[in-house]
Design a protein around this motif. Structure first.
Motif, PDB file in Angstrom:
ATOM      1  N   PHE A   3       0.870  -1.182   0.000  1.00 21.38           N
ATOM      2  CA  PHE A   3       0.000   0.000   0.000  1.00 21.38           C
ATOM      3  C   PHE A   3       0.904   1.227   0.000  1.00 21.38           C
ATOM      4  CE2 PHE A   3      -2.289  -3.353   2.432  1.00 21.38           C
ATOM      5  CZ  PHE A   3      -3.248  -3.634   1.470  1.00 21.38           C
TER       6      PHE A   3
ATOM      7  N   GLU B 141       0.938   4.409  -0.425  1.00 20.25           N
ATOM      8  CA  GLU B 141       0.748   5.736   0.140  1.00 20.25           C
ATOM      9  C   GLU B 141       0.655   5.715   1.661  1.00 20.25           C
ATOM     10  OE1 GLU B 141      -2.726   6.431  -2.076  1.00 20.25           O
ATOM     11  OE2 GLU B 141      -1.592   6.047  -3.905  1.00 20.25           O
ATOM     12  N   SER B 142       0.559   4.536   2.210  1.00 22.47           N
ATOM     13  CA  SER B 142       0.520   4.423   3.667  1.00 22.47           C
ATOM     14  C   SER B 142       1.926   4.179   4.186  1.00 22.47           C
ATOM     15  CB  SER B 142      -0.356   3.241   4.075  1.00 22.47           C
ATOM     16  OG  SER B 142      -1.683   3.453   3.680  1.00 22.47           O
TER      17      SER B 142
ATOM     18  N   GLU C 292       1.113   1.437   8.936  1.00 26.16           N
ATOM     19  CA  GLU C 292      -0.270   1.412   8.475  1.00 26.16           C
ATOM     20  C   GLU C 292      -0.493   0.241   7.511  1.00 26.16           C
ATOM     21  OE1 GLU C 292      -2.918   5.019   8.208  1.00 26.16           O
ATOM     22  OE2 GLU C 292      -2.576   4.632   6.080  1.00 26.16           O
TER      23      GLU C 292
ATOM     24  N   LYS D 196      -1.049  -2.633   9.674  1.00 28.93           N
ATOM     25  CA  LYS D 196      -2.338  -2.578  10.376  1.00 28.93           C
ATOM     26  C   LYS D 196      -3.488  -2.894   9.434  1.00 28.93           C
ATOM     27  CE  LYS D 196      -1.525   0.553  14.228  1.00 28.93           C
ATOM     28  NZ  LYS D 196      -1.547   2.011  14.533  1.00 28.93           N
ATOM     29  N   ILE D 197      -3.402  -2.349   8.216  1.00 27.78           N
ATOM     30  CA  ILE D 197      -4.443  -2.650   7.223  1.00 27.78           C
ATOM     31  C   ILE D 197      -4.543  -4.161   7.055  1.00 27.78           C
ATOM     32  CG2 ILE D 197      -5.032  -2.547   4.762  1.00 27.78           C
ATOM     33  CD1 ILE D 197      -3.727   0.240   4.680  1.00 27.78           C
ATOM     34  N   SER D 198      -3.382  -4.806   7.024  1.00 20.09           N
ATOM     35  CA  SER D 198      -3.352  -6.240   6.732  1.00 20.09           C
ATOM     36  C   SER D 198      -3.752  -7.100   7.917  1.00 20.09           C
ATOM     37  CB  SER D 198      -1.962  -6.638   6.261  1.00 20.09           C
ATOM     38  OG  SER D 198      -1.519  -5.720   5.311  1.00 20.09           O
ATOM     39  N   GLY D 199      -3.858  -6.497   9.088  1.00 21.71           N
ATOM     40  CA  GLY D 199      -4.321  -7.236  10.257  1.00 21.71           C
ATOM     41  C   GLY D 199      -5.827  -7.177  10.381  1.00 21.71           C
TER      42      GLY D 199
ATOM     43  N   LYS E 146       6.855   6.161   4.250  1.00 22.07           N
ATOM     44  CA  LYS E 146       5.820   5.847   3.269  1.00 22.07           C
ATOM     45  C   LYS E 146       6.295   4.682   2.403  1.00 22.07           C
ATOM     46  CE  LYS E 146       3.582   9.444   1.338  1.00 22.07           C
ATOM     47  NZ  LYS E 146       3.253  10.450   0.315  1.00 22.07           N
TER      48      LYS E 146
ATOM     49  N   ILE F 255       3.156  -8.087   5.314  1.00 18.02           N
ATOM     50  CA  ILE F 255       1.724  -7.929   5.059  1.00 18.02           C
ATOM     51  C   ILE F 255       1.033  -9.293   5.070  1.00 18.02           C
ATOM     52  CG2 ILE F 255       0.097  -7.416   3.182  1.00 18.02           C
ATOM     53  CD1 ILE F 255       1.748  -4.916   2.597  1.00 18.02           C
TER      54      ILE F 255
ATOM     55  N   LEU G 135      -9.164   1.576   7.920  1.00 14.28           N
ATOM     56  CA  LEU G 135      -7.898   1.095   7.355  1.00 14.28           C
ATOM     57  C   LEU G 135      -8.160   0.180   6.158  1.00 14.28           C
ATOM     58  CD1 LEU G 135      -5.974   0.437  10.672  1.00 14.28           C
ATOM     59  CD2 LEU G 135      -5.297   2.044   8.897  1.00 14.28           C
TER      60      LEU G 135
ATOM     61  N   ARG H  39      -8.716   2.255   3.225  1.00 13.46           N
ATOM     62  CA  ARG H  39      -7.465   2.734   2.637  1.00 13.46           C
ATOM     63  C   ARG H  39      -6.764   1.642   1.839  1.00 13.46           C
ATOM     64  NH1 ARG H  39      -4.752   7.241   3.344  1.00 13.46           N
ATOM     65  NH2 ARG H  39      -2.644   6.491   3.647  1.00 13.46           N
TER      66      ARG H  39
ATOM     67  N   GLN I 108      -5.987   1.671  -2.292  1.00 11.96           N
ATOM     68  CA  GLN I 108      -4.639   1.681  -2.837  1.00 11.96           C
ATOM     69  C   GLN I 108      -4.286   0.446  -3.653  1.00 11.96           C
ATOM     70  OE1 GLN I 108      -1.518   3.085  -0.049  1.00 11.96           O
ATOM     71  NE2 GLN I 108      -3.181   3.213   1.424  1.00 11.96           N
TER      72      GLN I 108
ATOM     73  N   VAL J  10      -5.235 -10.357   1.833  1.00 18.49           N
ATOM     74  CA  VAL J  10      -5.124 -10.453   3.289  1.00 18.49           C
ATOM     75  C   VAL J  10      -6.511 -10.493   3.942  1.00 18.49           C
ATOM     76  CG1 VAL J  10      -2.837  -9.456   3.512  1.00 18.49           C
ATOM     77  CG2 VAL J  10      -4.824  -7.951   3.564  1.00 18.49           C
TER      78      VAL J  10
END
Ligand SMILES: Nc1ncnc2c1ncn2[C@@H]1O[C@H](COP(=O)(O)OP(=O)(O)OP(=O)(O)O)[C@@H](O)[C@H]1O
Ligand SMILES: [Mg+2]
Lengths: 255, 290
Positions: free
Chosen positions: A104, A106-107, A111, A114-117, A146, A162, B163, B166, B170, B178
């Motif tokens: 990702f 731009e994160s 982050e 975290k998105i992947s959790g 980033k 991830i 999240l 987001r 992206q 995931v």
């Protein structure tokens, strides 16, 4: 115990065959390699196992794009998951680290993780985060960076991180060493070994060359043009002169 | 005069930003350009009016229900129509635009026209800001706008679903691998954009009369702000809203108020000529997206 078994898998893009009656099995606690040259069908195989291919197929069908046909079955822990959607497969325990580390961008690093959790509870998230940072201390140092601005090797570490955040039982790694320097490759191989020791995940890993994988894999399949070409444990792989020549970068003269 | 330009320009800009935010959020996450935005806006206003005036509900209840209904409508639109059209951008636009027009023209057909269709302000009275008298409703709008931005920021960066939003915005396939379901996320993004659309209607419509034509106007304004700002950038929405907001107020004060409705479109065309991806479009300051 058999964890994954791919039976007679055949995948077409339009009329071009990318996977041809391929059968592969992975037992619990193994690290299995799939070795094959460019366009052998490694990514197609991994995407089909993870289920992403179903989504790609659906999207292509919707826009009237290329026709993708998938035949054969995929069983995970004894259950036929051939028609299970990828997000459901993650819940069952399969996570894919995609080829060319699409993170990702731009994160920042944290982050991304975290998105992947997404499927984890708070405690699990903490636990996975520390596993990832423990495995790749470099990511911890860069946690506010980033992701899109990191180097290829760093992004590859993040991409593996991830996949780890999804806490899989079967981790699929699609060419994690692609395009990296021998030094970074060695670091990653070391990390994969460590992940294996710490989590007892089962791992299926694809690569163009067998040499860097030999220290970690238990068994390997060689595929060419989407077809099974050779299979065996690492001694058998190394013992086969054709395989050695094509996938170990060892010259005849060296013998 | 100058001070009132300053004050009214500010308020006008906040209004524009609120109107555009729902459109921008939905687009930023799911890539669906929701052209029924104007229809949802007026529908939200009319539902509130109906509950309040015709059914005698308390204002907050009627407004709250309307916002929820419009949010559900957005989700439903995704689930029933858009899900089949994903990736076919033109078809998505045609579908949402048609739905918006159907809603607006249906309301027109049902006789929504006239002074009767008017939501009262939340609170009467006005306060003095920099020597300019400003109605309380406008103050409420500005405060609500600021609060909304803060909540949005918190939601996107600190909640699991935010999240996931987001992630899907992206890298859809990485998100999928995931365990994030992009269809669920897209549906929620439509619901969220629609909720924000209805919320802005509830706040802003009391400043005037509810009219069907305003629906078209709102869509054009939202579109202009988003295009100028760079379609999916929240910062872009704010900057663009302030540019158009002030130009509109200046135009109406110093040139002619009949020309204000041309301003958003003129600015949009101008930007499309010099910087097609908008001020904060793509590449630049991607961090601000969502
Ligand atoms: N989306 C697609 N559309 C059409 N053909 C495709 C598509 N993806 C892959 N192919 C074809 O399928 C075959 C297998 O490709 P695949 O990407 O699976 O190979 P690979 O082993 O991963 O190669 P590489 O080592 O280059 O990553 C190739 O011939 C490729 O051209
Ligand atoms: Mg590949």
């Amino acid at each position: 115990m058999n964890m994954l078994s791919v039976k007679n898998l055949t995948v077409f893009y339009e009329n071009a065959i990318a996977i041809n009656k391929l059968s592969i099995s992975v037992n619990k606690d193994e690290i299995v390699g799939v070795i094959g040259p460019n366009s052998a069908g490694k990514t197609t195989l991994m995407n089909t196992i993870s289920g992403l291919m179903l989504d790609t197929k659906l999207k292509e069908d919707r826009r009237g794009g290329i026709r993708i046909s998938i035949f054969g079955t995929i069983e995970f822990l004894g259950e036929n998951i051939s028609n299970t959607w990828p997000d459901k497969r993650v819940r069952k325990g399969i996570a894919l680290c995609r080829e060319r580390h699409p993170v990702f961008g731009e994160s920042d690093v944290e982050e991304n993780l975290k998105i992947s959790g997404y499927l984890s509870s708070k405690e699990q998230l903490k636990e996975s985060l520390s596993l990832v940072y423990d495995t790749f201390p470099k990511l911890l140092a860069m946690r506010r960076r980033k992701a899109g601005l990191m180097s290829g090797g760093e992004q590859q570490m993040l991409a593996i991180g991830i996949a780890l955040m999804a806490r899989p039982r079967l981790l699929l790694l699609d060419e994690p060493l692609l395009g990296l320097s021998p030094n970074i490759q060695a670091q990653l191989v070391e990390a994969i070994k460590k992940i294996k020791q710490q989590t007892n995940m089962t791992i299926l890993i694809t690569e163009q060359f067998a040499r860097p994988l030999i220290p970690i894999i238990d068994r390997g399949y060689v595929i060419e043009n989407g077809m099974f070409a050779f299979g065996g444990n690492k001694d058998e792989l190394y013992g086969n002169p054709d395989v050695r020549k094509a996938y170990f970068g060892v010259d005849y003269d060296e013998e | 005069m100058l001070l009132s330009v300053l004050v009214y320009g500010f308020i006008n800009s906040v209004i524009l930003a609120m109107v555009a935010l729902g459109f921008s959020i939905t687009f930023g996450i799911s890539r669906v350009a929701n052209f029924s935005h104007g229809g949802f806006y007026i529908l939200g206003g009319i539902f509130t009016w109906y509950g309040l005036i015709k059914l005698g509900m308390p204002y907050f209840l009627s407004a709250g229900l309307s916002i929820i209904i419009i949010g559900a409508l957005g989700a439903l639109m995704y689930k029933v129509i858009l899900i089949r059209l994903r990736g076919l951008e033109l078809s998505e636009v045609i579908a949402t635009l048609s739905l918006g027009i159907v809603i607006l023209e249906l309301l027109r057909g049902l006789g929504v026209f006239g002074y009767e269709f008017r939501n009262p302000v939340f609170m009467d009275g006005s306060v003095d800001i920099l020597g300019v008298g400003v109605g309380i409703q406008r103050i409420i709008i500005v405060c609500a706008g600021a609060l909304l931005l803060i909540l949005l920021h918190f939601f996107v960066h600190h909640t699991k679903m935010g999240l996931a939003f987001r992630g899907v915005a992206q890298q859809e396939h990485t998100a999928l691998s995931v365990g994030i379901n992009p269809d669920l996320v897209s549906m929620l993004s439509l619901a969220m954009g629609s909720v924000m659309c209805a919320l802005s209607a509830v706040l802003i419509l009391p400043l005037g009369v509810i009219s069907v034509d305003e629906g078209y106007d709102i869509l054009i304004k939202a579109l202009a702000v988003c295009i100028i700002g760079g379609l999916e950038s929240t910062l872009g929405v704010l900057v663009a809203a302030f540019i158009i907001g002030y130009i509109e107020v200046l135009t109406s004060m110093y040139i002619s108020s009949a020309l204000t409705s041309v301003v958003p479109l003129a600015c949009m065309l101008g930007i499309l000529l010099v910087r097609p991806s908008g001020i904060f479009g793509k590449s630049k300051e991607i961090e601000e997206r969502v």
